[in-house]
Design a protein around this motif. Structure first.
Motif, PDB file in Angstrom:
ATOM      1  N   GLU A 118     -23.720  21.346 -16.221  1.00  0.00           N
ATOM      2  CA  GLU A 118     -23.965  22.129 -15.007  1.00  0.00           C
ATOM      3  C   GLU A 118     -22.666  22.625 -14.392  1.00  0.00           C
ATOM      4  N   ARG A 121     -21.580  25.495 -16.583  1.00  0.00           N
ATOM      5  CA  ARG A 121     -22.485  26.640 -16.414  1.00  0.00           C
ATOM      6  C   ARG A 121     -22.172  27.386 -15.122  1.00  0.00           C
ATOM      7  N   SER A 122     -21.938  26.657 -14.042  1.00  0.00           N
ATOM      8  CA  SER A 122     -21.615  27.315 -12.778  1.00  0.00           C
ATOM      9  C   SER A 122     -20.284  28.051 -12.871  1.00  0.00           C
ATOM     10  N   GLN A 125     -20.838  31.269 -15.013  1.00  0.00           N
ATOM     11  CA  GLN A 125     -21.597  32.285 -14.286  1.00  0.00           C
ATOM     12  C   GLN A 125     -20.849  32.838 -13.077  1.00  0.00           C
ATOM     13  N   SER A 126     -19.774  32.151 -12.660  1.00  0.00           N
ATOM     14  CA  SER A 126     -18.991  32.666 -11.531  1.00  0.00           C
ATOM     15  C   SER A 126     -18.021  33.766 -11.949  1.00  0.00           C
ATOM     16  N   VAL A 158     -13.536  25.447 -12.659  1.00  0.00           N
ATOM     17  CA  VAL A 158     -14.257  24.206 -12.354  1.00  0.00           C
ATOM     18  C   VAL A 158     -13.472  22.979 -12.802  1.00  0.00           C
TER      19      VAL A 158
END
Length: 269
Positions: A118, A121-122, A125-126, A158
């Protein structure tokens, strides 16, 4: 004895701490790091696969990734370790013998993968869609654009969250003692618990907690430093004599700007 003296003797007994410290440093600390680092590496690889599958347009890739993430994020860590450690114990005995570490690392990795997936993924997608479009315009395939352009930027964004997950793994490694450990396989918590049970004094358990703090607090400050560094970005150097409206003197990240070329005088003749 008054209550304060009893409390001090129970948790801050120097003799009990000195007795437990050598074994914690030579046995508990290496085992804790082996469990946490191995699970972080394996969980990161699996987490990246889950992140890519989770953003896929193909349903048969996206839905299994979502189900996996929901299941392993919803189960308590202790329950996951026990289910895998006990359920796969017969297979483990045939492959590597009575060592519970492989199954413990596997359980911690599966738990970490759900969270790290997760996180990745964040981050992916950012990244702005224009980055992917620009890479495709330059001739990259979708896979090459993701591997060389999108994923590196997403992981960089991240990185603090990934380090936070490593801190969580260091603490969750204490749950592996549920699987049963030999004397040479005990991690920090188990050593502190054994000394506390044998002596009736909790000082060794407190010492184990201090060892965890010595591991996690520097990482926490490192996360904060990385986060500040990423938010601030790199300083761009510009030639003071250059035209502010002209971007020809701007430097790329980590580079020094070249001076703007000065116009030459024409011969009046």
């Amino acid at each position: 004895m008054d209550p304060l003296s009893t409390l001090w003797e129970t948790f801050f007994n120097g003799e009990s701490m000195r007795e437990a410290l050598p074994e914690m440093l030579t046995v508990g600390l290496p085992n804790t790091l082996i469990l946490a680092v191995s699970a972080a590496l394996l969980g990161s690889v699996l987490g990246m696969a889950l992140a890519v599958a989770g953003i896929s347009r193909t349903r048969w890739l996206r839905w299994p990734a979502r189900v996996y993430t929901d299941v392993f994020r919803g189960l308590p860590a202790a329950a996951t370790i026990l289910l895998i450690g006990v359920g796969l114990a017969p297979l483990g005995m045939q492959v590597w013998g009575p060592n519970p570490y492989p199954l413990g690392i596997l359980a911690l990795s599966l738990i970490a993968a759900a969270y790290i997936g997760e996180i990745f993924r964040s981050g992916i997608q950012s990244v702005e869609a224009a980055q992917l479009e620009g890479a495709r315009a330059l001739g990259f395939s979708w896979g090459e654009a993701m591997r060389l352009v999108i994923v590196p930027q997403g992981v960089r964004r991240v990185l603090p969250a990934w380090v936070n997950q490593l801190i969580a793994l260091i603490k969750d490694s204490s749950l592996v003692y549920f699987l049963g450990l030999l004397a040479s396989q005990r991690e920090l918590f188990r050593i502190g618990q054994d000394y506390a049970a044998n002596t009736g004094n909790q000082s060794a358990l407190l010492l184990a907690g201090l060892c965890y703090l010595l591991l996690t607090v520097p990482l926490t400050h490192a996360v904060n430093a990385i986060d500040r560094r990423l938010r601030r970005g790199r300083t761009v150097t510009v030639d003071p004599d250059s035209d502010p409206d002209d971007d020809g003197g701007l430097a790329l990240a980590g580079e020094t700007a070249l001076p703007r070329p000065r116009p030459t005088r024409k011969d009046p003749r």
